[in-house]
Design an enzyme around this catalytic site. Structure first.
Site, PDB file in Angstrom:
ATOM      1  N   GLU A   1       0.805  -1.237   0.000  1.00  0.00           N
ATOM      2  CA  GLU A   1       0.000   0.000   0.000  1.00  0.00           C
ATOM      3  C   GLU A   1       0.832   1.279   0.000  1.00  0.00           C
ATOM      4  O   GLU A   1       0.548   2.213   0.761  1.00  0.00           O
ATOM      5  CB  GLU A   1      -0.945   0.003   1.206  1.00  0.00           C
ATOM      6  CG  GLU A   1      -1.891  -1.188   1.218  1.00  0.00           C
ATOM      7  CD  GLU A   1      -2.905  -1.150   2.361  1.00  0.00           C
ATOM      8  OE1 GLU A   1      -2.803  -0.277   3.231  1.00  0.00           O
ATOM      9  OE2 GLU A   1      -3.800  -2.016   2.361  1.00  0.00           O
TER      10      GLU A   1
ATOM     11  N   GLU B   1      -6.176 -10.589  -1.703  1.00  0.00           N
ATOM     12  CA  GLU B   1      -7.056 -10.351  -0.528  1.00  0.00           C
ATOM     13  C   GLU B   1      -8.519 -10.213  -0.948  1.00  0.00           C
ATOM     14  O   GLU B   1      -9.255  -9.402  -0.393  1.00  0.00           O
ATOM     15  CB  GLU B   1      -6.611  -9.073   0.202  1.00  0.00           C
ATOM     16  CG  GLU B   1      -5.152  -9.076   0.625  1.00  0.00           C
ATOM     17  CD  GLU B   1      -4.746  -7.869   1.463  1.00  0.00           C
ATOM     18  OE1 GLU B   1      -5.630  -7.156   1.956  1.00  0.00           O
ATOM     19  OE2 GLU B   1      -3.533  -7.652   1.614  1.00  0.00           O
TER      20      GLU B   1
HETATM   21  C1  XIL Z   1      -6.635  -6.251   8.106  1.00  0.00           C
HETATM   22  C2  XIL Z   1      -7.013  -7.370   9.071  1.00  0.00           C
HETATM   23  O1  XIL Z   1      -7.952  -8.209   8.455  1.00  0.00           O
HETATM   24  C3  XIL Z   1      -7.582  -6.776  10.336  1.00  0.00           C
HETATM   25  O2  XIL Z   1      -7.783  -7.794  11.315  1.00  0.00           O
HETATM   26  C4  XIL Z   1      -6.645  -5.721  10.904  1.00  0.00           C
HETATM   27  O3  XIL Z   1      -7.239  -5.119  12.036  1.00  0.00           O
HETATM   28  C5  XIL Z   1      -6.341  -4.667   9.867  1.00  0.00           C
HETATM   29  O4  XIL Z   1      -5.789  -5.309   8.728  1.00  0.00           O
HETATM   30  N1  XIL Z   1      -5.119  -4.714   3.501  1.00  0.00           N
HETATM   31  C6  XIL Z   1      -4.129  -5.510   4.020  1.00  0.00           C
HETATM   32  C7  XIL Z   1      -4.444  -6.385   5.178  1.00  0.00           C
HETATM   33  O5  XIL Z   1      -3.040  -5.561   3.466  1.00  0.00           O
HETATM   34  O6  XIL Z   1      -3.326  -6.588   5.993  1.00  0.00           O
HETATM   35  C8  XIL Z   1      -5.586  -5.854   5.993  1.00  0.00           C
HETATM   36  O7  XIL Z   1      -5.924  -6.790   7.020  1.00  0.00           O
HETATM   37  C9  XIL Z   1      -6.763  -5.590   5.090  1.00  0.00           C
HETATM   38  C10 XIL Z   1      -6.421  -4.541   4.053  1.00  0.00           C
END
Ligand code: XIL
Length: 480
Positions: A159, A273
């Site tokens: 990100e 994701e």
């Molecule tokens: C999220 C998790 O699912 C949550 O439990 C945590 O509180 C925040 O992060 N992008 C990413 C992930 O790269 O690491 C994130 O995961 C979701 C968005």
């Protein structure tokens, strides 16, 4: 062919969904088995509840049966692995690695350099470039070193592009960018590669599925990848997070276009994701048509994934709607393959149908052996055909390369039941080696009689290499 597949798949899909026939699939047919036959990785996260032993037993049972790649929801992030400066905590990550090894599941490491989930002590060094460089390098050296050879792929940077539709780096709210500048990204890739040269290294971000328009994140990332490749920065993959909503109907095609643009640069695109949520307010009022629409979108992503040869992993950010960051943090709901009672939703069927309508023989894979698993003295030396491309041992292996090797050699093999027959070996004995699809050696044996017995080898997809004299030959086989 693709449109024929899609039409065929759509018809089956529609028929199955109309009939509600989740059980139309054979009992031993799982997402995992179909993915493995196709040389691909499909998976979901292990939720934090799993790490805390606070999850229903169905979770792990389904997870290891249906999936062959895994990511930790939070447990490999910076704040989890280095909560205090230079004091590392690998307990939870180790638990996942042990689970993955016991079940032969590929591991994605998530994530090394990210502005979020960074511990307070790092933020205390805000603006101190030299110190932050040391902190990031020490973190990468330790974490990547600890899991060297066990994590197949790292999200090296997560990100780092801003949300402002002006195609630039995230310059605010990132301790790494603000303190170091954009060179933190290049450095992170180089440091990770130096510690684990076999690991795939990804740049991962969200909103990449919005397409390659002017000033879009995806276009910006493609430009950066070009620059990285030109400058020898060891990036091998991009991850599109793809947290979308049910209304985002154009996104699968955007992912296809993005995959094609990255293929030009010899980069793998992974969906890392995925979730396809409904607005939270719709909970309780969703009906069959809504779930069918969700299934159709999942299906379209899976079609793209299987049809684009430079896509390797398809990871969903959660397994069951009972445990999902969508409800907790995103104002969305019910975005996953299993409902709150662990019952597969139409989206599950859609994925199965997509897999089944893309025969293994037509699905290409970006994965082959890792080059370092091949001892240097066995580099393929073809003496009959002048083709310098096969002698480039620094280039990333591709399945095309394997096909090229096979075409050039006189050796051949074929599998009949559990017996592997080898022909064309004038020099005997020949050495036969079996590798899994992550390039790990499974076993090696001498072949004296022109065949070897594989009755004790577990079902799955493998790469076999035969060596005889100075000749070597490789082929992918599926043991059933
Ligand atoms: C999220 C998790 O699912 C949550 O439990 C945590 O509180 C925040 O992060 N992008 C990413 C992930 O790269 O690491 C994130 O995961 C979701 C968005």
């Amino acid at each position: 062919m693709k449109s024929k597949n899609s039409l065929f798949g759509f018809l089956i899909s529609a028929a199955l969904l109309n009939a509600g026939l989740t059980s139309a699939f054979a009992a031993d047919e799982t997402i995992r088995s179909l993915a493995e036959e196709r040389g691909r990785f499909i998976g979901t996260i292990l939720n934090s509840e799993w790490f805390n032993d606070n999850i229903e037993p169905e979770f792990e049972q389904i997870h290891k049966t249906q999936f062959n790649v895994v990511v930790a929801e939070n447990e490999m992030k910076f704040d989890a692995t280095e909560p205090k400066e230079n004091e590392f905590n690998y307990t939870k990550g180790d638990k996942m690695i042990a689970y993955a090894q016991a079940n032969n599941i590929r591991v994605r490491g998530h994530a090394l350099a990210w502005h979020s989930q960074v511990p307070g002590w790092v933020n205390d060094y805000k603006g101190q470039k030299e110190k932050l460089l040391k902190v990031l390098k020490n973190h990468i050296d330790s974490v990547v070193g600890h899991w060297k050879g066990k994590v197949a792929e790292w999200d090296v940077v997560n990100e780092a592009v801003n949300d402002e539709y002006n195609a630039g780096w995230r310059s605010q709210g990132s301790v790494w960018y603000e303190g170091i500048g954009a060179e933190f990204l290049d450095s992170a890739f180089v440091w990770t590669h130096a510690i684990d040269p076999d690991a795939e290294l990804c740049y991962n971000d969200y909103s990449l599925e919005w397409g390659m328009r002017e000033n879009s994140k995806a276009s910006f990332v493609v430009e950066q990848v070009k620059r990285w490749k030109k400058n020898g920065i060891p990036i091998t993959c991009v991850g599109t997070q793809t947290h979308i909503e049910i209304a985002h109907e154009t996104t699968p095609q955007n992912v296809r276009d993005f995959a094609k643009a990255l293929a030009e640069l010899d980069i793998t695109l992974n969906i890392t994701e995925l979730d396809i949520g409904f607005p939270k307010g719709s909970a309780g009022s969703l009906g069959a048509a809504d779930y069918a629409k969700q299934g159709h979108l999942y299906r379209q992503f899976m079609d793209v994934f299987l049809e684009e040869p430079n896509m390797g992993e398809f990871v969903i950010w959660g397994l069951t709607d009972a445990h999902s960051w969508l409800d907790e943090q995103q104002g969305k709901t019910e975005g996953l393959l299993y409902d709150k009672q662990y019952k597969p939703k139409p989206a599950f069927d859609s994925i199965m149908v997509s897999l089944k309508s893309h025969p293994a023989s037509e699905v290409k894979t970006p994965y082959t052996f890792k080059k370092d698993t091949i001892p240097s003295d066995t580099t393929v030396q073809d003496t009959t055909v002048k083709d310098t491309t096969v002698r480039d041992t620094t280039a990333k292996d591709t399945s095309n390369a394997i096909m090229k090797f096979t075409g050039l050699q006189k050796l051949s093999m074929h599998l009949a039941g559990r017996t592997l027959f080898i022909t064309g070996t004038s020099a005997k004995p020949s050495t036969v080696e079996l590798f899994d699809m992550q390039g790990r050696p499974v076993f090696s044996t001498k072949c004296e009689k022109g065949s070897i017995d594989l009755k004790h080898t577990a079902e799955g997809l493998y790469v076999v290499r035969i060596r005889t004299g100075s000749t070597s030959y490789m082929q992918r086989i599926a043991i059933k």
